[in-house]
Design a protein around this motif. Structure first.
Motif, PDB file in Angstrom:
ATOM      1  N   LEU A  29     -24.739 -13.193  19.512  1.00  0.00           N
ATOM      2  CA  LEU A  29     -24.498 -13.794  20.820  1.00  0.00           C
ATOM      3  C   LEU A  29     -23.847 -15.169  20.696  1.00  0.00           C
ATOM      4  O   LEU A  29     -22.939 -15.521  21.458  1.00  0.00           O
ATOM      5  N   GLY A  30     -24.316 -15.957  19.722  1.00  0.00           N
ATOM      6  CA  GLY A  30     -23.710 -17.260  19.513  1.00  0.00           C
ATOM      7  C   GLY A  30     -22.235 -17.142  19.162  1.00  0.00           C
ATOM      8  O   GLY A  30     -21.395 -17.915  19.655  1.00  0.00           O
ATOM      9  N   VAL A  31     -21.933 -16.181  18.316  1.00  0.00           N
ATOM     10  CA  VAL A  31     -20.529 -15.950  17.945  1.00  0.00           C
ATOM     11  C   VAL A  31     -19.727 -15.511  19.168  1.00  0.00           C
ATOM     12  O   VAL A  31     -18.586 -15.945  19.376  1.00  0.00           O
ATOM     13  N   GLN A  32     -20.353 -14.664  19.999  1.00  0.00           N
ATOM     14  CA  GLN A  32     -19.635 -14.179  21.176  1.00  0.00           C
ATOM     15  C   GLN A  32     -19.361 -15.292  22.183  1.00  0.00           C
ATOM     16  O   GLN A  32     -18.378 -15.224  22.941  1.00  0.00           O
ATOM     17  N   LEU A  33     -20.221 -16.309  22.204  1.00  0.00           N
ATOM     18  CA  LEU A  33     -19.943 -17.457  23.060  1.00  0.00           C
ATOM     19  C   LEU A  33     -18.565 -18.028  22.765  1.00  0.00           C
ATOM     20  O   LEU A  33     -17.874 -18.531  23.657  1.00  0.00           O
ATOM     21  N   LEU A  34     -18.177 -17.945  21.501  1.00  0.00           N
ATOM     22  CA  LEU A  34     -16.849 -18.423  21.109  1.00  0.00           C
ATOM     23  C   LEU A  34     -15.795 -17.321  21.177  1.00  0.00           C
ATOM     24  O   LEU A  34     -14.745 -17.491  21.788  1.00  0.00           O
ATOM     25  N   LEU A  35     -16.104 -16.169  20.577  1.00  0.00           N
ATOM     26  CA  LEU A  35     -15.090 -15.134  20.440  1.00  0.00           C
ATOM     27  C   LEU A  35     -14.608 -14.583  21.781  1.00  0.00           C
ATOM     28  O   LEU A  35     -13.436 -14.242  21.927  1.00  0.00           O
ATOM     29  N   ARG A  36     -15.511 -14.468  22.744  1.00  0.00           N
ATOM     30  CA  ARG A  36     -15.094 -13.918  24.038  1.00  0.00           C
ATOM     31  C   ARG A  36     -14.202 -14.884  24.809  1.00  0.00           C
ATOM     32  O   ARG A  36     -13.665 -14.536  25.861  1.00  0.00           O
ATOM     33  N   ARG A  37     -14.048 -16.087  24.289  1.00  0.00           N
ATOM     34  CA  ARG A  37     -13.106 -17.041  24.868  1.00  0.00           C
ATOM     35  C   ARG A  37     -11.764 -17.035  24.133  1.00  0.00           C
ATOM     36  O   ARG A  37     -10.799 -17.631  24.613  1.00  0.00           O
ATOM     37  N   PHE A  38     -11.704 -16.364  22.979  1.00  0.00           N
ATOM     38  CA  PHE A  38     -10.473 -16.349  22.192  1.00  0.00           C
ATOM     39  C   PHE A  38      -9.902 -14.946  21.984  1.00  0.00           C
ATOM     40  O   PHE A  38      -8.746 -14.809  21.583  1.00  0.00           O
ATOM     41  N   ILE A  39     -10.717 -13.926  22.225  1.00  0.00           N
ATOM     42  CA  ILE A  39     -10.253 -12.547  22.065  1.00  0.00           C
ATOM     43  C   ILE A  39     -10.187 -11.909  23.443  1.00  0.00           C
ATOM     44  O   ILE A  39     -11.162 -11.934  24.196  1.00  0.00           O
ATOM     45  N   VAL A  40      -9.072 -11.322  23.778  1.00  0.00           N
ATOM     46  CA  VAL A  40      -8.866 -10.773  25.124  1.00  0.00           C
ATOM     47  C   VAL A  40      -9.676  -9.498  25.317  1.00  0.00           C
ATOM     48  O   VAL A  40     -10.097  -8.834  24.360  1.00  0.00           O
ATOM     49  N   LYS A  41      -9.885  -9.137  26.585  1.00  0.00           N
ATOM     50  CA  LYS A  41     -10.707  -7.982  26.933  1.00  0.00           C
ATOM     51  C   LYS A  41     -10.161  -6.695  26.316  1.00  0.00           C
ATOM     52  O   LYS A  41     -10.932  -5.824  25.902  1.00  0.00           O
ATOM     53  N   GLU A  42      -8.850  -6.555  26.260  1.00  0.00           N
ATOM     54  CA  GLU A  42      -8.244  -5.349  25.698  1.00  0.00           C
ATOM     55  C   GLU A  42      -8.658  -5.147  24.243  1.00  0.00           C
ATOM     56  O   GLU A  42      -8.999  -4.037  23.816  1.00  0.00           O
ATOM     57  N   ASP A  43      -8.632  -6.219  23.462  1.00  0.00           N
ATOM     58  CA  ASP A  43      -9.005  -6.116  22.053  1.00  0.00           C
ATOM     59  C   ASP A  43     -10.488  -5.804  21.895  1.00  0.00           C
ATOM     60  O   ASP A  43     -10.883  -5.039  20.998  1.00  0.00           O
ATOM     61  N   TRP A  44     -11.323  -6.409  22.744  1.00  0.00           N
ATOM     62  CA  TRP A  44     -12.749  -6.076  22.704  1.00  0.00           C
ATOM     63  C   TRP A  44     -12.968  -4.601  23.017  1.00  0.00           C
ATOM     64  O   TRP A  44     -13.789  -3.937  22.390  1.00  0.00           O
TER      65      TRP A  44
END
Length: 481
Positions: A29-44
């Motif tokens: 979750l901590g990582v996602q706090l950052l990654l979801r701001r740098f990786i677009v929804k399509e890539d997720w």
């Protein structure tokens, strides 16, 4: 092991497994706090879709042997298990690598990197299989504490690698590379810790017999993983990758408690139930208390997410993910639909009632596929969220648990009714007396959750203390096995 020693190891291993899960999910979750701001929804969306495929292939790779060896009397054939993971795991990984183009056809909105991502994850499939041998050894001996450091290191490697790559603009590959590298480190560390202690007992000429005896559990595990990951596979055939990314994020948050605690409980409960087979009171006492732990966390969490959906999504992922709030409000109560199956499979598995578990999982999977396909065609992506409430296999599980222990079942049923009712008034008051999606509502909801947990501790604290003190059973003497 004696019942007393089993209870002691169960307590310690459950604590270790829970710590490991909290660490893993907390870091994630901590990582996602950052990654979801740098990786677009399509890539997720593409990553979650591909990961779903490989988790299902992982069940095919394991062939049920990981669970079957636990219920085999010592010496357990860990050497045969290692052979299967090396030979069959390699073959399956190679097949996935060369079949990447075919697998990619299941995605309605092709991603430019999807074939390469699938090929790369074939290595993850093989490495995870190698790691499973020492992991199941530590689990079977209720020595889960030995796996904590490897799991901590695994998540640290994933966190650092994914963040560095995401900041460099690598998108979905940030997640894929981090997953492969962290799994390799995890496998290596587990084998280092198991060196000299894991008995690689090999029964010559018995590998195929072992596989045949494990096939019912292989089917169960395949169906169980398929049930957990079927949503993105159905959505992937109908919607674009952005929609897939938003839905899988809402699903992640809704099932966060289950993701955090159920694996920790099942990995220690099953070996303990095997040891408790001849002690009905402790057998059903362990199942009852494990179920109460899960529901005692899931019920207030569901209520909290329902009244704070948008703000919760914003805190965890950032503003681009708040569009998932309608999905989250539907999905958040789905984990509460079938409390008996949360750990019920471990009960059936211990008593070799594999056919019953297969029927239950198959009916639930069929209902998810059938209703999911129908409802997504009528309602869009939110139809898949509603399909999660239609778990037809739960009826089979409910009847099976009742037949094994009618008295214990009735006790648990009364407990569940009380636990489901406890959050209604506190969170109902929050909903009525505070403004929607406000920080005031969020803060008061935390207080409401604390009140519910205090009620649970007041009502069931003595049961837990009695069980783990090894003085008396935590439930009435069950009958019916």
């Amino acid at each position: 092991m004696s019942a007393s020693e089993t209870t002691h190891r169960l307590f310690r291993s459950t604590g270790a497994a829970t710590f490991s899960q909290i660490w893993r999910v907390g870091v994630t979750l901590g990582v996602q706090l950052l990654l979801r701001r740098f990786i677009v929804k399509e890539d997720w969306g593409v990553y979650e879709w591909a990961l779903s495929i490989f988790l299902i292939l992982g069940a095919v790779r394991d062939l049920g042997i990981l669970f079957h060896v636990v219920r085999i009397p010592r010496p357990r054939p860990y050497g045969n298990l290692l052979l299967v993971q090396i030979v069959w795991g390699s073959l399956l990984a190679v097949t996935a690598f060369f079949g990447a183009d075919l697998l990619a056809l299941a995605l309605a909105s092709p991603h430019p990197e999807v074939v390469s991502i699938v090929r790369a994850l074939a290595l993850f499939l093989f490495l995870e299989g190698l790691a499973s041998v020492p992991r199941v050894f530590f689990d079977a001996e209720l020595l889960v504490g030995r796996t904590v450091l490897p799991e901590i290191l695994r998540n640290l490697v994933f966190a650092v690698t994914s963040i560095v790559l995401a900041l460099r603009g690598n998108g979905a590959w940030s997640l894929v590379i981090a997953l492969i590298l962290s799994t390799a480190v995890y496998a290596a560390f587990l084998w280092i810790r198991a060196a000299g202690s894991i008995p690689l007992h090999f029964e010559r000429g018995k590998t195929m017999t072992l596989i045949l005896h494990s096939l019912p559990l292989a089917v169960i595990w395949f169906l169980a993983i398929f049930v957990q990951r079927v949503d993105p596979l159905i959505l992937g055939t109908r919607f674009d990758a952005d929609t897939l990314g938003v839905y899988t994020y809402a699903y992640l948050v809704a099932f966060l408690v289950a993701t955090l605690f159920v694996p920790a409980l099942t990995r220690t409960l099953y070996p303990a139930l095997v040891e408790y087979r001849d002690d009905e009171a402790r057998f059903f006492g362990a199942y009852r208390l494990g179920t109460l732990i899960v529901v005692g966390l899931e019920a207030p969490a569901a209520a909290f997410l329902f009244v704070n959906a948008e703000l919760s999504l914003w805190i965890i992922g950032g503003p681009q993910w708040t569009a998932a709030s309608p999905l989250l409000r539907v999905l958040c109560f789905a984990p509460l639909i079938d409390p008996f199956s949360r750990l019920g499979g471990e009960v059936l598995k211990t008593h070799h009632k594999d056919g019953t578990w297969i029927l239950s999982a198959a009916m639930t999977l069929a209902s998810f596929i059938g209703f999911g396909w129908f409802l997504t065609g009528r309602l869009g992506a939110i139809g898949m969220a509603w399909a999660n409430y239609l778990q037809l296999g739960s009826v089979v599980m409910l009847v099976a648990i009742y037949r094994l222990g009618p008295a214990a079942f009735r006790k648990l049923l009364a407990d569940l009714f009380w636990m489901y009712a406890a959050p209604v008034l506190p969170f109902g008051a929050v909903l009525l007396l505070t403004s929607a999606e406000s920080w005031t509502r969020f803060a008061v909801s935390i207080a409401a959750a604390a009140l519910v947990f205090a009620l649970y501790a007041w009502k069931y604290g003595d049961d837990f203390r009695r069980f783990f003190s090894r003085r008396e059973p935590a439930s009435p003497e069950p009958t019916g096995v």
